[in-house]
Scaffold this active site. Structure first.
Site, PDB file in Angstrom:
ATOM      1  N   GLY A 104       0.824  -1.199   0.000  1.00  0.00           N
ATOM      2  CA  GLY A 104       0.000   0.000   0.000  1.00  0.00           C
ATOM      3  C   GLY A 104       0.864   1.257   0.000  1.00  0.00           C
ATOM      4  O   GLY A 104       1.972   1.258  -0.545  1.00  0.00           O
ATOM      5  N   SER A 105       0.385   2.273   0.658  1.00  0.00           N
ATOM      6  CA  SER A 105       1.045   3.587   0.596  1.00  0.00           C
ATOM      7  C   SER A 105       2.421   3.600   1.244  1.00  0.00           C
ATOM      8  O   SER A 105       3.173   4.555   1.036  1.00  0.00           O
ATOM      9  CB  SER A 105       0.169   4.651   1.247  1.00  0.00           C
ATOM     10  OG  SER A 105      -1.054   4.700   0.552  1.00  0.00           O
ATOM     11  N   THR A 106       2.756   2.580   2.056  1.00  0.00           N
ATOM     12  CA  THR A 106       4.099   2.581   2.631  1.00  0.00           C
ATOM     13  C   THR A 106       5.144   2.508   1.520  1.00  0.00           C
ATOM     14  O   THR A 106       6.281   2.900   1.682  1.00  0.00           O
ATOM     15  CB  THR A 106       4.319   1.394   3.584  1.00  0.00           C
ATOM     16  OG1 THR A 106       4.172   0.174   2.852  1.00  0.00           O
ATOM     17  CG2 THR A 106       3.321   1.384   4.717  1.00  0.00           C
ATOM     18  N   TYR A 107       4.693   2.011   0.356  1.00  0.00           N
ATOM     19  CA  TYR A 107       5.584   1.826  -0.777  1.00  0.00           C
ATOM     20  C   TYR A 107       5.902   3.160  -1.465  1.00  0.00           C
ATOM     21  O   TYR A 107       6.796   3.234  -2.300  1.00  0.00           O
ATOM     22  CB  TYR A 107       4.903   0.875  -1.762  1.00  0.00           C
ATOM     23  CG  TYR A 107       5.803   0.190  -2.752  1.00  0.00           C
ATOM     24  CD1 TYR A 107       6.752  -0.736  -2.325  1.00  0.00           C
ATOM     25  CD2 TYR A 107       5.680   0.437  -4.112  1.00  0.00           C
ATOM     26  CE1 TYR A 107       7.560  -1.393  -3.236  1.00  0.00           C
ATOM     27  CE2 TYR A 107       6.484  -0.215  -5.029  1.00  0.00           C
ATOM     28  CZ  TYR A 107       7.420  -1.126  -4.588  1.00  0.00           C
ATOM     29  OH  TYR A 107       8.221  -1.784  -5.481  1.00  0.00           O
ATOM     30  N   LYS A 108       5.142   4.210  -1.079  1.00  0.00           N
ATOM     31  CA  LYS A 108       5.338   5.499  -1.745  1.00  0.00           C
ATOM     32  C   LYS A 108       6.747   6.028  -1.518  1.00  0.00           C
ATOM     33  O   LYS A 108       7.268   6.791  -2.322  1.00  0.00           O
ATOM     34  CB  LYS A 108       4.304   6.513  -1.263  1.00  0.00           C
ATOM     35  CG  LYS A 108       2.918   6.248  -1.878  1.00  0.00           C
ATOM     36  CD  LYS A 108       1.855   7.141  -1.289  1.00  0.00           C
ATOM     37  CE  LYS A 108       0.485   6.788  -1.889  1.00  0.00           C
ATOM     38  NZ  LYS A 108      -0.615   7.399  -1.128  1.00  0.00           N
TER      39      LYS A 108
END
Lengths: 643, 366
Positions: free
Chosen positions: A321-325
């Site tokens: 999810g957004s942790t990958y941003k």
């Protein structure tokens, strides 16, 4: 002249052949005399010896090494357990003995008969274990009836005791009787049926260290099985002890923080790769597995929707999810596609071709720079960046972090996660990569999968600005005398290709996530130390609008990765709450509690008290008091949290 | 190409004797491995394949004239010494000793090949060497140096059994060439102090233990002394007629160590008794004497030397193994040719048979 010499040589050598033949005949004659001596002159003696050759080997199992946490607190140790064994060459009437045993002890006759038959090919003096874990009462009954049970013996074996019950159950693993499949594995030839080996977790991964060397007594017995003398004795050597990098106190707090929720958490030392906490929730009781697991408990484990037997921290693979941003951002900075001040106007969605990609915030974030994009987790910012970079540049950035392959933690069956590339899709599905597929990847959805260990490694690498340490669980191996045999030195797997400046820009954003108004990760905030982190939500199924009514198994996973202290990072944490829906509300508080436990431990260094206390009542109160300042602070912007 | 006359001249006695021992061996392996937990193909089946492979290799060797070997012998020697050095540097550790060299597709044991190469090397050396009335001390120094180098490397691995065999084979060939009495006396004068030195400094503890166990088997009941005692009980309890096929208690209850390989003969002796042993030994005597007979009939010196060397190799294997099993010699891990389970031993022995066959077939074509 030369001719004559040659002929003479030839004649001489033929003569010598004759001599050699005599020598050969003589030597063989000596061998025959020896055989005559053994087989005819002394045959009676040797026949008597072979008949009385009832050497019996009684194995003495080695005491398994203990497992301790980093402070030396014991997590797993041993207690004695009794098992029932038979020596086939002395138990002539099998049926009668089995009937008697099941009558006297109430043990399952068919089960014992099966074990007996299975091991019949082996030496007849070698004991076969018929039943493990028998009670002291049963032991007494056997001793009383010893004369009626020729060849039946009671063996004492040390059994595993999990001092802190379910603490770190997945990590520690459990032991059990070696299976037929395991006996043919390489390195297991020395093992005998009935031996206990680690089946899982550290118990399995460090089996060779923990097991020790079994000893035994070679006894000479007469025809009736009476022991005449001990021919030789070899004493078992206690297995080595394993000191884990885990901190029992942090581990305990982390597990408590999950409560009933399913999920995983990994806390790592940013400077060494030492894993401080390794949680997979819910846990199970490892001690139940070394004996016979009661059917109802087994059934309960299997039917639990939260899959308690699965080691989620090791083999769970989740879209980050957004942790990958942070990966996408680093790729963009490195590539000069963006810089710290580049802005994107988020209108709540982004159109590419005929598709519309939505930001989680339908109203849009407006003008958004890197810091804001991380703080408020704007999706549109990353859609546009991802589109410019392309999937292969994103994958290269992930690979620079060593994602997409196991990181080499000591446990078996570590998964590799998945970093999609155009080539991967072609190989896997035979189809080319469409540009539009890059957009979900840039926000950690689509095909991207990471394990909790990889998530922890990722945030740890960001925290220390580019050094990838091998995450490890074993601090050192200690022998029975307490002498250190092996010590794990921090191992650097690689250095990422990103500049310190890029890291600092991203870290500023991660700081904002926790500490600035509008940040999605305020729940992890601490009153004394600066924390930075990133929330994430990973979709379990696509498109579901009425969140209130979504059934448990379709709810999104909630993620939070964090590190602290911000200025000089020491600890990195990755938390995933399965079907927890929002990273900010369900995962961030757990990460906060783990960081809190770490900071508290640093303030008041614990001494080895011989075990992690498991009497929860006292602890509970004090914990709540400690946490209250954090909780109150969080409550202020808690309402605004959304991911 | 293969000459038709050669096929007509195949030495059926030689082949027959070797195959007879092989078949007895397979029968015995069947019995010896009955109590084993076997994964995959049974040992006796594998041994059948090894035998067939061995016979094929021996036939291939027959088809090439052995005189070719003379040209290659020193090259072979040099190559093998290099391989032995390689083993010490990069070989795989197994069973506490470094013997194997991994070549990717298959593994070789250079020390095993050295047994054959030392024969070829010595045959070449003495073929070009004229001496009257036996070798003098000076004349024997160079061949001893040729022997010492590989023997020391094999000893270093450490593989005492093979090193001893290489030395015995070479010494047998020197004896065949002939020594002066003065040489023999000097040799004895040097060997005794050498033995003393090697006992004090060169032998590994486990090797010393084996020797001491042999001298006093009661010394260790569970270590190698235990093996000798159990083996003697097996052989002795066989008596005159034996206990019968698959009825040996010592083997079926697994009191014997390595009972399908090095101690295969004690299984046989237990189950077939003195009668069976006598039969097997007659086969072996015939085989060895036939080998010497081939050497005698051969009319060129190189062939004669080669035949004596190969025969010596078989002879020493047999004597050392049987001596070990019956408690005459220490346990050194030497298999019984054609009889013990194992591919390496089978192939080496069959190569030997191939060489003898080669010499035997060409005796009229000098």
């Amino acid at each position: 002249m030369k001719e004559r010499r040659f002929v003479r040589e030839l004649v001489e050598s033929k003569h010598r052949i004759l001599m050699l033949s005599f020598v050969v005949g003589f030597v063989f004659l000596l061998l025959l005399i020896r055989l005559w001596h053994l087989q005819i002159l002394n045959a009676d003696d040797y026949q008597a010896m072979s008949e009385n050759n009832r050497l019996r080997f009684v194995p003495v199992a080695a005491s398994r090494g203990t497992i301790m946490d980093r402070t030396g607190a014991i997590l797993v140790s041993n207690r004695p357990s009794f098992s029932l064994a038979v020596i086939p060459q002395e138990a002539k009437d099998r049926e009668a003995i089995l009937t008697l045993l099941s009558g006297l002890l109430g043990l399952d006759r068919a089960d014992m008969a099966e074990r007996w038959e299975k091991n019949e090919g082996r030496a007849k003096y070698y004991p076969i274990v018929l039943a493990s874990n028998i009670t002291r009462d049963q032991v007494e009954i056997i001793e009383e009836n010893h004369f009626r049970l020729p060849g039946i013996e009671v063996e004492m074996k040390p059994v595993r005791e999990y001092t802190s019950h379910q603490l770190a159950a997945h990590l520690l693993g459990y032991i059990g009787e070696i299976s037929e499949k395991e006996m043919v594995l390489p390195g297991f030839d020395e093992y005998n049926p009935g031996d206990y080996i680690g089946k899982n977790g550290i118990e399995r991964a460090l089996e060779k260290e923990l097991h020790g060397n079994d000893g035994g007594r070679q006894l000479e017995v007469d025809a009736r099985g009476r022991v005449l003398r001990t021919v030789s004795e070899s004493f078992p050597t206690v297995g080595n002890s394993v000191v884990l990098t885990i901190d029992g106190a942090i581990q305990k707090q982390a597990e408590k923080a999950f409560g009933e929720q399913a999920g995983a958490a990994v806390a790592m030392d940013v400077r060494t790769g030492e894993i401080l906490a390794f949680v997979s929730n819910p846990g199970f009781d490892p001690s139940l597995f070394s004996g016979k697991l009661p059917a109802d408990i087994w059934k309960g484990y299997l039917e639990d929707k939260r899959h308690p037997l699965e080691n989620k921290a090791l083999s769970g693979q989740y879209p980050p999810g957004s942790t990958y941003k942070m990966i996408t951002a680093l790729a963009g900075l490195q590539d000069n596609t963006i810089n710290e001040s580049s802005t994107v106007n988020c209108t709540g969605s982004y159109d590419l071709g005929s598709s519309t990609f939505k930001c989680w915030n339908k109203k849009g974030h407006g003008s958004t720079n890197l810091r804001k994009s991380l703080r408020e987790s704007c999706d549109v910012f990353y859609y546009q960046l991802g589109e410019k970079l392309g999937v292969d540049k994103l994958a290269a950035a992930a690979r620079s972090f060593r994602l997409g392959a196991p990181l080499g933690v000591e446990l078996l069956n570590e998964r590799s996660g998945l970093i999609p590339t155009a080539e991967w899709k072609l190989k896997r599905f035979g189809k080319r990569w469409y540009h539009g597929e890059t957009l979900p990847v840039s926000i950690g959805q689509g095909a991207v999968l990471l394990t909790p260990i990889q998530l922890a490694s990722m945030i740890s690498t960001v925290a220390n600005e580019g050094t990838i340490y091998r995450p490890h669980l074993v601090k050192k191996i200690v022998d029975a005398d307490g002498k250190t045999i092996k010590e794990t030195a921090p191992e650097i797997l690689g250095i990422t290709s990103f500049s310190k400046e890029s890291y600092r820009a991203v870290k500023q954003g991660l700081f904002a996530v926790v500490n600035e108004p509008g940040g999605t990760g305020a729940a992890a905030r601490q009153y004394d130390v600066k924390v930075a982190g990133k929330t994430g939500t990973s979709q379990v199924v696509k498109l579901h609008d009425s969140k209130m009514g979504t059934p448990y198994q379709y709810r999104d996973h909630a993620l939070f990765v964090a590190f602290a202290p911000f200025d000089d990072p020491e600890i990195a944490v990755a938390v995933i709450v399965e079907h927890g829906e929002h990273g900010g509300t369900s995962a961030a508080p757990i990460a906060g509690r783990i960081i809190r436990a770490y900071l508290d431990g640093k303030k008041a260094p614990r001494k080895n008290m011989g075990g992690i206390s498991s009497d929860d009542d006292d602890d509970e109160n004090s914990d709540d008091e400690k946490e209250s300042p954090t909780m109150k602070k969080n409550a202020v912007d808690g309402a605004a949290i959304h991911d | 190409m293969i000459d038709r006359r050669l096929i007509l001249n195949i030495d059926w006695v030689l082949l027959g004797l070797a195959v007879a021992v092989c078949l007895l061996g397979i029968l015995n392996i069947y019995s010896a491995t009955t109590p084993y937990k076997v994964v995959g193909m049974a040992y006796y089946t594998k041994q059948c394949y090894w035998m067939l492979a061995g016979i094929t290799i021996s036939l291939v060797i027959c088809s090439l004239d052995y005189h070719v070997l003379e040209n290659f012998s020193y090259w072979l020697y040099g190559f093998l010494v290099l391989l032995l050095l390689a083993v010490l540097v990069i070989g795989k550790r197994s069973m506490g000793a470094t013997r194997w060299l991994h070549l990717g597709f298959f593994n070789i044991q250079p020390s095993e090949l050295m047994k054959l190469v030392i024969i070829v090397t010595f045959a070449r050396f003495f073929n070009n060497f004229q001496s009257v009335g036996g070798l003098t001390v000076k004349e024997v120094l160079l061949p001893l140096t040729l022997l010492f180098l590989p023997a020391a490397l094999i000893m270093k691995q450490p593989d005492l059994g093979t090193a001893a065999l290489v030395i015995f084979i070479a010494l047998s060939m020197i004896l065949y060439v002939g020594l002066r009495w003065s040489t023999i006396l000097t040799f004895i004068g040097v060997t005794i102090p050498m033995a003393f030195i090697s006992w004090s400094y060169l032998l590994r503890p486990y090797q010393k233990n084996r020797v001491l166990d042999f001298l006093d088997p009661e010394r260790s009941k569970l270590g190698s002394g235990y093996h000798i005692i159990q083996s003697k009980i097996a052989v002795g309890s066989g008596g005159f007629w034996g206990k019968g096929f698959i009825k040996g208690t010592q083997s079926q209850l697994r009191f014997l160590p390595e009972q399908h390989t090095d101690f295969a003969f004690s299984v046989f002796a237990e189950e077939w008794g003195f009668v069976g042993c006598l039969f097997l030994i007659i086969l072996y005597i015939s085989l060895v004497l036939w080998g010497l007979n081939i050497a005698r009939r051969c009319n060129d010196r190189f062939g004669g030397l080669l035949a004596v060397g190969v025969t010596a190799m078989l002879f020493w294997h047999i004597v050392i193994n049987m001596g070990m099993v019956t408690g005459l010699f220490p346990v050194v891990g030497v298999p019984l040719p054609f009889f013990s389970y194992g591919g390496t031993s089978m192939i080496t022995s069959m190569v030997g048979i191939g060489l003898l066959q080669n010499i035997s077939m060409r005796r009229f074509m000098f």
